[in-house]
Design a protein around this motif. Structure first.
Motif, PDB file in Angstrom:
ATOM      1  N   THR A 111     109.791   4.806  10.385  1.00 33.25           N
ATOM      2  CA  THR A 111     108.660   5.700  10.669  1.00 33.25           C
ATOM      3  C   THR A 111     107.440   4.918  11.113  1.00 33.25           C
ATOM      4  O   THR A 111     106.740   5.304  12.061  1.00 33.25           O
ATOM      5  CB  THR A 111     108.344   6.541   9.421  1.00 33.25           C
ATOM      6  OG1 THR A 111     109.519   7.242   9.016  1.00 33.25           O
ATOM      7  CG2 THR A 111     107.242   7.538   9.703  1.00 33.25           C
ATOM      8  N   MET A 112     107.140   3.803  10.463  1.00 28.40           N
ATOM      9  CA  MET A 112     105.961   3.013  10.810  1.00 28.40           C
ATOM     10  C   MET A 112     106.085   2.397  12.205  1.00 28.40           C
ATOM     11  O   MET A 112     105.088   2.245  12.913  1.00 28.40           O
ATOM     12  CB  MET A 112     105.741   1.922   9.763  1.00 28.40           C
ATOM     13  CG  MET A 112     105.373   2.451   8.383  1.00 28.40           C
ATOM     14  SD  MET A 112     104.993   1.148   7.209  1.00 28.40           S
ATOM     15  CE  MET A 112     103.486   0.504   7.914  1.00 28.40           C
TER      16      MET A 112
ATOM     17  N   VAL B  84     111.311  12.434  -3.693  1.00 30.21           N
ATOM     18  CA  VAL B  84     111.711  11.241  -2.944  1.00 30.21           C
ATOM     19  C   VAL B  84     112.391  10.216  -3.849  1.00 30.21           C
ATOM     20  O   VAL B  84     113.186   9.395  -3.392  1.00 30.21           O
ATOM     21  CB  VAL B  84     110.479  10.613  -2.259  1.00 30.21           C
ATOM     22  CG1 VAL B  84     110.873   9.424  -1.398  1.00 30.21           C
ATOM     23  CG2 VAL B  84     109.759  11.650  -1.428  1.00 30.21           C
TER      24      VAL B  84
ATOM     25  N   ALA C 296     115.202   4.607   1.337  1.00 32.54           N
ATOM     26  CA  ALA C 296     113.776   4.911   1.443  1.00 32.54           C
ATOM     27  C   ALA C 296     113.045   3.825   2.222  1.00 32.54           C
ATOM     28  O   ALA C 296     112.144   4.112   3.022  1.00 32.54           O
ATOM     29  CB  ALA C 296     113.179   5.070   0.046  1.00 32.54           C
ATOM     30  N   THR C 297     113.435   2.574   2.003  1.00 30.94           N
ATOM     31  CA  THR C 297     112.795   1.471   2.731  1.00 30.94           C
ATOM     32  C   THR C 297     113.089   1.560   4.228  1.00 30.94           C
ATOM     33  O   THR C 297     112.193   1.374   5.066  1.00 30.94           O
ATOM     34  CB  THR C 297     113.313   0.130   2.181  1.00 30.94           C
ATOM     35  OG1 THR C 297     113.071   0.074   0.772  1.00 30.94           O
ATOM     36  CG2 THR C 297     112.614  -1.030   2.851  1.00 30.94           C
ATOM     37  N   GLN C 298     114.327   1.854   4.585  1.00 24.62           N
ATOM     38  CA  GLN C 298     114.668   1.976   6.003  1.00 24.62           C
ATOM     39  C   GLN C 298     113.936   3.129   6.668  1.00 24.62           C
ATOM     40  O   GLN C 298     113.456   3.010   7.799  1.00 24.62           O
ATOM     41  CB  GLN C 298     116.181   2.163   6.140  1.00 24.62           C
ATOM     42  CG  GLN C 298     116.986   0.938   5.736  1.00 24.62           C
ATOM     43  CD  GLN C 298     118.488   1.186   5.808  1.00 24.62           C
ATOM     44  OE1 GLN C 298     118.922   2.239   6.239  1.00 24.62           O
ATOM     45  NE2 GLN C 298     119.261   0.215   5.355  1.00 24.62           N
ATOM     46  N   ILE C 299     113.825   4.265   5.969  1.00 25.96           N
ATOM     47  CA  ILE C 299     113.107   5.417   6.533  1.00 25.96           C
ATOM     48  C   ILE C 299     111.645   5.065   6.744  1.00 25.96           C
ATOM     49  O   ILE C 299     111.038   5.383   7.786  1.00 25.96           O
ATOM     50  CB  ILE C 299     113.263   6.640   5.605  1.00 25.96           C
ATOM     51  CG1 ILE C 299     114.716   7.114   5.600  1.00 25.96           C
ATOM     52  CG2 ILE C 299     112.339   7.772   6.035  1.00 25.96           C
ATOM     53  CD1 ILE C 299     114.994   8.218   4.599  1.00 25.96           C
ATOM     54  N   THR C 300     111.039   4.386   5.758  1.00 24.80           N
ATOM     55  CA  THR C 300     109.615   4.029   5.864  1.00 24.80           C
ATOM     56  C   THR C 300     109.367   3.070   7.019  1.00 24.80           C
ATOM     57  O   THR C 300     108.434   3.260   7.823  1.00 24.80           O
ATOM     58  CB  THR C 300     109.141   3.407   4.540  1.00 24.80           C
ATOM     59  OG1 THR C 300     109.405   4.316   3.475  1.00 24.80           O
ATOM     60  CG2 THR C 300     107.655   3.100   4.590  1.00 24.80           C
ATOM     61  N   LEU C 301     110.197   2.042   7.127  1.00 21.64           N
ATOM     62  CA  LEU C 301     110.010   1.068   8.203  1.00 21.64           C
ATOM     63  C   LEU C 301     110.230   1.705   9.576  1.00 21.64           C
ATOM     64  O   LEU C 301     109.469   1.457  10.522  1.00 21.64           O
ATOM     65  CB  LEU C 301     110.957  -0.109   8.010  1.00 21.64           C
ATOM     66  CG  LEU C 301     110.685  -1.000   6.789  1.00 21.64           C
ATOM     67  CD1 LEU C 301     111.768  -2.059   6.655  1.00 21.64           C
ATOM     68  CD2 LEU C 301     109.321  -1.661   6.903  1.00 21.64           C
TER      69      LEU C 301
ATOM     70  N   ARG D 272     113.684  14.730  10.231  1.00 20.56           N
ATOM     71  CA  ARG D 272     112.891  13.761  10.969  1.00 20.56           C
ATOM     72  C   ARG D 272     112.036  14.473  11.995  1.00 20.56           C
ATOM     73  O   ARG D 272     112.354  15.572  12.458  1.00 20.56           O
ATOM     74  CB  ARG D 272     113.806  12.749  11.664  1.00 20.56           C
ATOM     75  CG  ARG D 272     114.550  11.846  10.706  1.00 20.56           C
ATOM     76  CD  ARG D 272     115.430  10.894  11.457  1.00 20.56           C
ATOM     77  NE  ARG D 272     116.465  11.626  12.181  1.00 20.56           N
ATOM     78  CZ  ARG D 272     117.350  11.043  12.976  1.00 20.56           C
ATOM     79  NH1 ARG D 272     117.301   9.751  13.164  1.00 20.56           N
ATOM     80  NH2 ARG D 272     118.271  11.747  13.594  1.00 20.56           N
TER      81      ARG D 272
END
Length: 735
Positions: free
Chosen positions: A385-386, A370, A378-383, A322
């Motif tokens: 990060t945004m 990925v 993957a969804t949790q990491i993306t959210l 991260r």
């Protein structure tokens, strides 16, 4: 048969029943008179139902002598065989109960009357018909069959061999003469052992069929105490059975609850056997198994264990780091470290989306696949990060990708201009009658098209933002504008139901995987339906769908289904049934969901009442709150325990109204010796904090005080406080 004629016959039959109850001497004459009526081929089902109940009561009545019952049994055999062809569960249960009482009587009669072959064949036919339902009949019928099998085993196994211990009224193989022409002792005993093995097999197949296992457990003590030849076999099976072992790995609350109930029943049976044979050879072994059961119970939790989620090994995610954040003491803000230098992507034939969007210089990170990550991770990491990304860094990254895309577009345009134009296609062949043919759009086929070059032309001094329509030729845009998508056909009501069921299944699968929500502030009516996609949010959405969201759709589809003469189950009803099954699945941890849902149902019922008052032409919908609350109560009451006091009282406190069926259920709790305190505690709470139902509650408590001595003390405490005159106290002495 007309209804009036049926009622008349039932009145006459009831009068005959009153006569035999007052004087048992009339039983033979009355029974012979009513048998043709109750088994007539053209008779009504009500008559056969009445007749089966009368036969069961007749042969279980202690007022009739054994000799009289034996004579009546010989008269009823043929009619019992006829009634066994019925399909109604109630009739079959009564007939099987009657057959259980008759079998020893007929067996004794055949032992002393060696020429009555026809009677024994009728009894064998009745026995075969009942045994065929042991594994395939309805649950109530199977329970009756277990009792019948117990009676067969008692009759077809040897009794006590010591003449001093023989009970003259007992029927067993001991009374059968060795040279009997009809009764084969060895065949009858083998059949009894086979039926015993069928009963004991239920303890070894690992299934937790609570009613069947409980019925078998309750039937075994009589076999153990009355038949020494098979007692060792039965005890060995019981002392190797532990229902808690089968439910240890189960993730279903109901199965775990059933296992603990069966363990309690098993201990009760073993304690009874231990007291009955305190000096016997098996007393020590029985006590040891009881101790093992108690140890298993102390280690067994009725609550469903939470499943452990798998975690990716560290070696697979070590390369995914991260962004490191540092704390600035001066500004008190998180400042991201500068991103690594971006890679300049040169236009080439090998350019891919990966090279276009890669902004990191870390080779290991850029080569990470990925797709190996689970979708939810993957969804949790993306959210995450945004939410945490710096807006300026995001704008810089987007600008870099735009520049790369612009260079690729320019390179493609240059390559298209440098290539020689493709040779013109051969002219189409036309018939002589088609001289006036003109291609669509009116273009000359011999003129090479420059649409592709115009489409990719891109000016360096223009704005970086552009639209897709700028890359599409004008003629293609005109054709696209004129094109219309094909309208999909309407779904039938059956297809809508199937799609709705599949959607609901997926939604509830998602709900069950969510963790238990943390305690948070309640916003009341100001809350949104789903501020977070947690379990509470999903339950709120589903509750409002079932009450208000699907009413219009249901009305439209119902009208269509009626036109097509098709059966249609309302979508709102499907949602309610799924919510009910979800709550019942583990009501101790899902009581919040039940409270939220039932409050929505109550609120929707009030809205429907107001709408019906405002519009007299509108048909009010059926109220749903009382219906589903009573259904939930019926589902959870068999599993309530004294330890559930806080959960149950909170459930009652957060519901807007308490319907009469729920009060009747609580009355049942008061009459249960193990849960009586919970029932009276609930009544006390309702009297103190639910004034609208106080009079109804006190009426039930007063009835309990008058008619049930077992709970008179607990009922008196409530009456002394709220209705002292009922217990003979003046109002001023009320405490």
């Amino acid at each position: 048969m007309a209804d009036g004629e049926v009622r008349t016959k039932l009145e006459h039959l009831n009068q005959a029943k009153k006569l035999v109850l007052s004087d048992p001497n009339f039983y033979p004459d009355i029974l012979k008179g009513i048998l043709p009526i109750i088994v007539a081929s053209d008779g009504a089902i009500e008559l056969r139902r009445w007749g089966s109940e009368f036969l069961a009561e007749t042969f279980s009545s202690p007022q009739i002598t054994s000799q009289t019952k034996q004579g009546l049994a010989l008269t009823c055999l043929e009619h019992l065989l006829t009634l066994l062809n019925e399909l109604e569960t109630g009739i079959l249960k009564n007939v099987i109960q009657c057959s259980s009482s008759i079998y020893p009587l007929v067996f004794r009669y055949i032992c002393h009357n060696k020429s009555e072959t026809a009677i024994w064949q009728q009894m064998v036919a009745v026995k075969a018909k009942i045994l065929s339902m042991l594994d395939k009949g309805a649950e109530g019928v199977r329970l009756g069959c277990i009792k019948f099998v117990q009676r067969i085993i008692l009759v077809q196994t040897p009794g006590a061999s010591d003449p001093r211990l023989v009970d003259k009224s007992e029927v067993s193989l001991t009374i059968v003469p060795l040279n009997h022409p009809i009764l084969n002792i060895h065949a009858l005993e083998a059949e009894a052992h086979g039926l015993l093995d069928r009963l004991l097999n239920v303890f070894q197949d690992g299934k937790l069929d609570a009613p069947i296992i409980t019925a078998i457990l309750n039937s075994l003590p009589a076999l153990i105490k009355g038949r020494a030849a098979i007692s060792n076999k039965i005890l060995n099976v019981l002392m190797s059975y532990n229902p808690l072992v089968a439910a240890t790995k189960s993730m279903v609350f109901k199965e775990r609850f059933v296992a603990r109930s069966l363990e309690k029943t098993l201990r009760t049976v073993l304690n009874h056997l231990a007291r009955a044979s305190s000096g016997g050879p098996h007393a020590g072994k029985i006590q040891q198994h009881i101790q093992r059961l108690l140890q298993s119970k102390s280690e067994f939790s009725i609550d469903v264990p939470k499943s452990n989620k798998r975690v990716l090994p560290g070696s697979e995610i070590d390369s995914v780091k991260r962004t490191k954040y540092t704390r600035s003491d001066a500004e008190g803000e998180y400042t991201p470290t500068p991103p690594p230098p971006t890679i300049q992507v040169q236009p080439s034939n090998g350019t891919t989306y990966k090279t276009l969007y890669t902004l990191t210089g870390d080779q290991a990170l850029s080569n990470f696949d990925v797709s190996q990550l689970p979708l939810d991770m993957a969804t949790q990491i993306t959210l995450a990060t945004m939410y945490s990304v710096d807006p300026s860094a995001l704008e810089s990254a987007v600008a870099t990708v735009r520049q790369r895309l612009a260079s690729l577009v320019r390179a493609a345009a240059t390559a298209a201009n440098a290539r020689p134009p493709p040779p013109p296609p051969p002219p189409p062949q036309f018939d002589d009658d088609d001289d006036d043919y003109v291609p669509a759009g009116g273009e000359d086929l011999d003129e090479p098209s420059r649409a592709s070059a115009d489409a990719v032309a891109y000016s360096e001094d223009s704005d970086d933002s552009y639209e897709v329509k700028d890359l599409v030729p004008a003629t293609s845009r005109d054709k696209a504008a004129a094109m219309e998508l094909v309208k999909m056909p309407d779904l039938s009501p059956a297809q809508i139901q199937e799609a709705c069921e599949g959607t609901l299944d997926r939604m509830f699968e998602t709900i069950t995987t969510l963790d238990k929500p943390v305690k948070k502030e309640r916003m009341g009516f100001n809350r949104l339906a789903a501020t977070n996609w947690d379990r509470d949010g999903w339950i709120t959405i589903l509750s409002r769908l079932s009450t208000r969201g699907l009413s219009g759709i249901d009305a439209e589809i119902t009208a269509k289904a009626q036109e097509d003469r098709m059966h249609y189950e309302a979508l709102s009803g499907q949602v309610r049934q799924k919510l009910y099954m979800y709550v019942i699945g583990d009501f101790r941890t899902r009581m919040d969901a039940a409270i939220a849902w039932l409050n929505e149902e109550w609120y929707n019922d009030r809205l429907q009442e107001l709408a019906a008052k405002g519009n007299s032409n509108k048909t009010p919908l059926e109220p749903q709150y009382a219906k589903w609350m009573a259904k939930i109560m019926d589902g959870i009451f068999p599993y309530l325990e004294t330890t559930d006091r806080n959960i149950f009282l909170r459930f009652l406190s957060e519901l807007p109204t308490i319907p009469p069926p729920v009060l009747a259920n609580i009355r049942g709790l008061c009459l249960d010796p193990e849960r009586s305190n919970l029932g009276f505690l609930a009544f006390q709470y309702l009297c103190m904090l639910k004034p609208p139902v106080r009079n109804d509650v006190l009426g039930i408590v007063e009835e309990l005080w008058h008619n049930h001595n077992d709970v008179k003390t607990a009922a008196r405490k409530l009456l002394v406080k709220f209705r002292p005159h009922v217990v003979g106290l003046p109002p001023k002495e009320a405490t």
